[in-house]
Design an enzyme around this catalytic site. Structure first.
Site, PDB file in Angstrom:
ATOM      1  N   GLY A 171       0.940  -1.113  -0.061  1.00  0.00           N
ATOM      2  CA  GLY A 171       0.119  -0.043  -0.024  1.00  0.00           C
ATOM      3  C   GLY A 171       0.839   1.210   0.028  1.00  0.00           C
ATOM      4  N   THR A 226       2.971  -0.991   9.036  1.00  0.00           N
ATOM      5  CA  THR A 226       3.681  -1.350  10.418  1.00  0.00           C
ATOM      6  C   THR A 226       2.685  -1.482  11.648  1.00  0.00           C
ATOM      7  OG1 THR A 226       5.619  -0.424   9.305  1.00  0.00           O
ATOM      8  CG2 THR A 226       5.762  -0.727  11.787  1.00  0.00           C
ATOM      9  N   ASP A 231      -1.874  24.609 -12.896  1.00  0.00           N
ATOM     10  CA  ASP A 231      -3.033  24.231 -13.453  1.00  0.00           C
ATOM     11  C   ASP A 231      -3.062  23.527 -14.789  1.00  0.00           C
ATOM     12  OD1 ASP A 231      -4.468  25.322 -11.315  1.00  0.00           O
ATOM     13  OD2 ASP A 231      -4.505  27.477 -12.253  1.00  0.00           O
ATOM     14  N   HIS A 259      -8.132  35.097 -10.876  1.00  0.00           N
ATOM     15  CA  HIS A 259      -7.735  33.668 -11.313  1.00  0.00           C
ATOM     16  C   HIS A 259      -8.551  32.701 -10.597  1.00  0.00           C
ATOM     17  CE1 HIS A 259      -4.454  30.758 -12.611  1.00  0.00           C
ATOM     18  NE2 HIS A 259      -5.094  30.251 -11.651  1.00  0.00           N
ATOM     19  N   GLU A 260      -8.660  33.023  -9.145  1.00  0.00           N
ATOM     20  CA  GLU A 260      -9.352  31.963  -8.087  1.00  0.00           C
ATOM     21  C   GLU A 260     -10.776  32.100  -8.452  1.00  0.00           C
ATOM     22  OE1 GLU A 260      -7.481  29.752  -6.834  1.00  0.00           O
ATOM     23  OE2 GLU A 260      -5.705  30.695  -7.264  1.00  0.00           O
ATOM     24  N   PRO A 285       2.706   4.698   1.189  1.00  0.00           N
ATOM     25  CA  PRO A 285       3.203   5.156   2.469  1.00  0.00           C
ATOM     26  C   PRO A 285       2.390   5.767   3.520  1.00  0.00           C
ATOM     27  CG  PRO A 285       4.653   5.896   0.667  1.00  0.00           C
ATOM     28  CD  PRO A 285       3.231   5.729   0.181  1.00  0.00           C
ATOM     29  N   GLY A 286       2.435   5.556   4.836  1.00  0.00           N
ATOM     30  CA  GLY A 286       1.587   6.141   5.676  1.00  0.00           C
ATOM     31  C   GLY A 286       0.102   5.468   6.058  1.00  0.00           C
ATOM     32  N   HIS A 333     -11.715  30.112 -11.402  1.00  0.00           N
ATOM     33  CA  HIS A 333     -11.666  28.494 -10.992  1.00  0.00           C
ATOM     34  C   HIS A 333     -13.031  28.039 -10.480  1.00  0.00           C
ATOM     35  CE1 HIS A 333      -7.680  27.138 -12.002  1.00  0.00           C
ATOM     36  NE2 HIS A 333      -7.110  28.169 -11.340  1.00  0.00           N
TER      37      HIS A 333
END
Length: 614
Positions: free
Chosen positions: A210, A217, A510, A433-434, A212-213, A437
């Site tokens: 899988g 373990t 982007d 710009h934002e 990491p994290g 989006h």
């Protein structure tokens, strides 16, 4: 290669201390190291001037040794040849020292005894001191290294018993499928006779794979904690040594210890360090230290009896690089995926880690889990810790919802750069710009709702960002959703073109995301009319970012580029059309964002849905 910095440093210290002791010994024995030979006439002059305090003649009468003392009280040692024609005793009786004392004189012991003593003091004593110092330093090194400093073939595995691990399945959240697969191993360790009566043999090895994290373990420790058996933990890199054959020796020692403490669990973390395919090992014709270690591991897994209760668990995030012999039946034949948690899993993980901190009663962990799609268990634990740190920074003992939301943004975009100065012109460009989006995302169907828009710079380098949080996790991506995402990516640049008639470098990220998604649609997802369902790209290291490589001719690659460009151009044109139709809303929302710097999704949608004034 692994470098042994510790022993080299200790060896330098050992040499330095040895030289120090030799220098001190030379200073403490001046009479042995500073003997001067003088003529007999000079000896008589020293006697007459009262400098001589003690005289000794050798047993054979051929050599005279005498001590002198100057005005400062410094003592010197001299040798001279004796004159047989002179009555030395009569001469010495006629003179005295400078302190008006008789000169002490006499015969010395036989010269061979003096020579033996000189040899012992000059050579044997320094050697004994160096030997004792070496033994002392070796013992110090042994304590520091946790054992015999010369036992290179010993395994460095950490051994935990049930009370020391302290981990059970209750400590593992969001991995229900993996826990269910490992419960069978726990049951076998608890009741092996139940399986033996049927003739069933437990698989010798299970491989946890899988990203990491995700808790591989932790799952291994939880299995040992549930079963109540010894737990051997070692990293794959600890087998790799600069000395040829040491890795194989450590593998043998590890399995020997495990057999002695059976039933037990042996956990090898990052097994891809030693388990890579032997076809990939090119150094020294493939016959290197890693290959010898792998061969020994394969031999040991074949050699021990699985009915004794020795279970081998291993973890890796690169299963595609493992040697096929390691994955065949009888070795690591059980593969247990430990994937990124879903919405319910993320909420369960947040609750586990939230038990360690003081939470406000109004905290909504479900909203935080929904905002953290695609994060691992380790990242979720980090979010809880960041929220607690923010509460302390604000002089509070209780973590509230704002702390958690800010922690999510820290993990995603970094900390706020409050000291970064942005000119009004650039700030206005970032705002449009934002908003571009957010506006295109809101006007499209099957797009995730906008939850936050900000133009506050972050340490990740972003001058602003728009956060979209899906209402639920999705496992499938439709062609329409993919095209909508690409249009949203291009909307920031489209807003700059529409308002300012130019564009900046702010859309670089982007552009990367839009290109990557469009290329995936063509090469891997079968969403291209020209190539239909033809696979044109393979992905390796899927758990470590997914490196992709084309599997087609140069001519086909050129057609792929043309298809990708067509998809991006169409999406860009669509975004520009949406913004042109809603230009009034674009200007109003941008002005509102410039004034507030950060607005919520509710505030954005309220202005967007307002009817225009008559």
């Amino acid at each position: 290669m692994q470098q042994t910095k510790g022993p080299q440093k200790s060896f330098v210290i050992f040499i330095a201390l040895g030289l120090f002791f030799l220098i001190m010994l030379n200073a403490l024995l001046p009479s042995l190291s500073r003997t001067q030979k003088v003529p007999y006439s000079e000896f008589l002059q020293m006697v007459e001037s009262g400098q001589v305090t003690e005289v000794q003649q050798s047993a054979d009468g051929t050599e005279i040794a005498f001590l002198t003392k100057d005005q400062n009280g410094k003592t010197s040692y001299y040798l001279t040849a004796a004159m047989t024609e002179t009555d030395l005793a009569a001469v010495l009786q006629q003179h005295k020292t400078a302190e008006d004392k008789p000169i002490v004189f006499g015969r010395e012991l036989p010269s061979k005894n003096r020579s033996l003593m000189m040899f012992v003091i000059s050579w044997m004593l320094p050697l004994l001191l160096l030997l004792g110092l070496g033994i002392l330093l070796m013992r110090m090194m042994q304590k520091k290294m946790g054992g015999n400093a010369m036992s290179f073939g010993k395994s460095n595995a950490k051994i935990y018993v049930q009370a020391q691990t302290g981990k059970t399945f209750a400590d593992v959240a969001g991995q229900d499928e993996a826990k269910e697969a490992l419960t069978e191993i726990v049951d076998f360790l608890h009741s092996p006779d139940k399986y033996r009566s049927v003739g069933a043999v437990m698989p010798k090895g299970a491989l946890l794979v899988g990203p990491p994290g995700t808790g591989k373990t932790l799952l291994a420790k939880a299995v040992a904690g549930e079963a109540g058996v010894p737990f051997f933990s070692i990293a794959g890199s600890e087998f790799v040594e600069m000395f040829v054959g040491m890795g194989a020796a450590r593998v043998r020692d590890l399995f020997k210890q495990a057999s002695e403490k059976a039933p037990c669990i042996v956990f090898i973390d990052e097994i891809d360090t030693i388990g890579k395919s032997r076809d990939r090992a090119g150094s020294m014709g493939g016959n290197d230290e890693r290959e010898q270690t792998l061969n020994q591991l394969l031999t040991e897994m074949d050699g021990f009896d699985g009915s004794k209760g020795v279970i081998i668990l291993a973890a890796t995030n690169r299963p595609d690089t493992l040697d096929k012999a390691l994955l065949r039946p009888g070795r690591f034949d059980r593969r247990i995926p430990v994937e990124l948690p879903d919405l319910a899993g993320r909420e369960a993980i947040l609750k586990v880690h939230a038990k360690k901190i003081m939470l406000d009663e109004n905290v909504d962990l479900t909203a935080i889990a929904r905002a953290t799609s695609g994060t691992s268990g380790a990242e979720l634990a980090n979010i809880i810790n960041e929220a607690a740190l923010r509460a302390v920074k604000c002089n509070r003992r209780i973590v509230n919802q704002t702390d958690l939301q800010e922690a999510v943004e820290v993990i995603i975009a970094g900390y706020q750069r409050k000291g970064k100065v942005i000119s009004p012109k650039e700030k206005r460009i970032v705002a449009y710009h934002e908003i571009g989006h957010a506006l295109v995302a809101a006007k499209q169907t099957e797009s995730a709702p906008v939850t936050k828009i900000t133009i506050v710079p972050r340490t990740s380098g972003a001058l602003g960002y728009t956060m979209q949080v899906p209402e639920e996790d999705t496992n499938l991506l439709s062609k329409e959703e993919a095209l909508n995402k690409i249009a949203t990516y291009t909307a920031g640049r489209a807003a700059e073109e529409l308002v300012f008639g130019s564009f900046t470098s702010g859309a670089s990220n982007d552009i990367e995301q839009a290109t990557r998604l469009a290329r995936s649609m063509v090469t891997r997802l079968g969403m291209s009319s020209e190539f239909d369902m033809m696979a044109l790209e393979t992905v390796s290291n899927q758990y470590l970012g997914g490196d992709a490589s084309l599997t087609c001719s140069t001519e086909t690659a050129a057609h792929i580029d043309a298809e990708v460009l067509s998809i991006i151009k169409t999406a860009h044109k669509k975004a520009l059309g949406i913004l042109t139709e809603n230009q009034d809303k674009l200007h109003r929302l941008a002005a509102f964002l410039l004034e507030r710097e950060t607005i919520t999704g509710e505030e954005f949608m309220q202005i967007l849905n307002e009817e225009p004034a008559a």
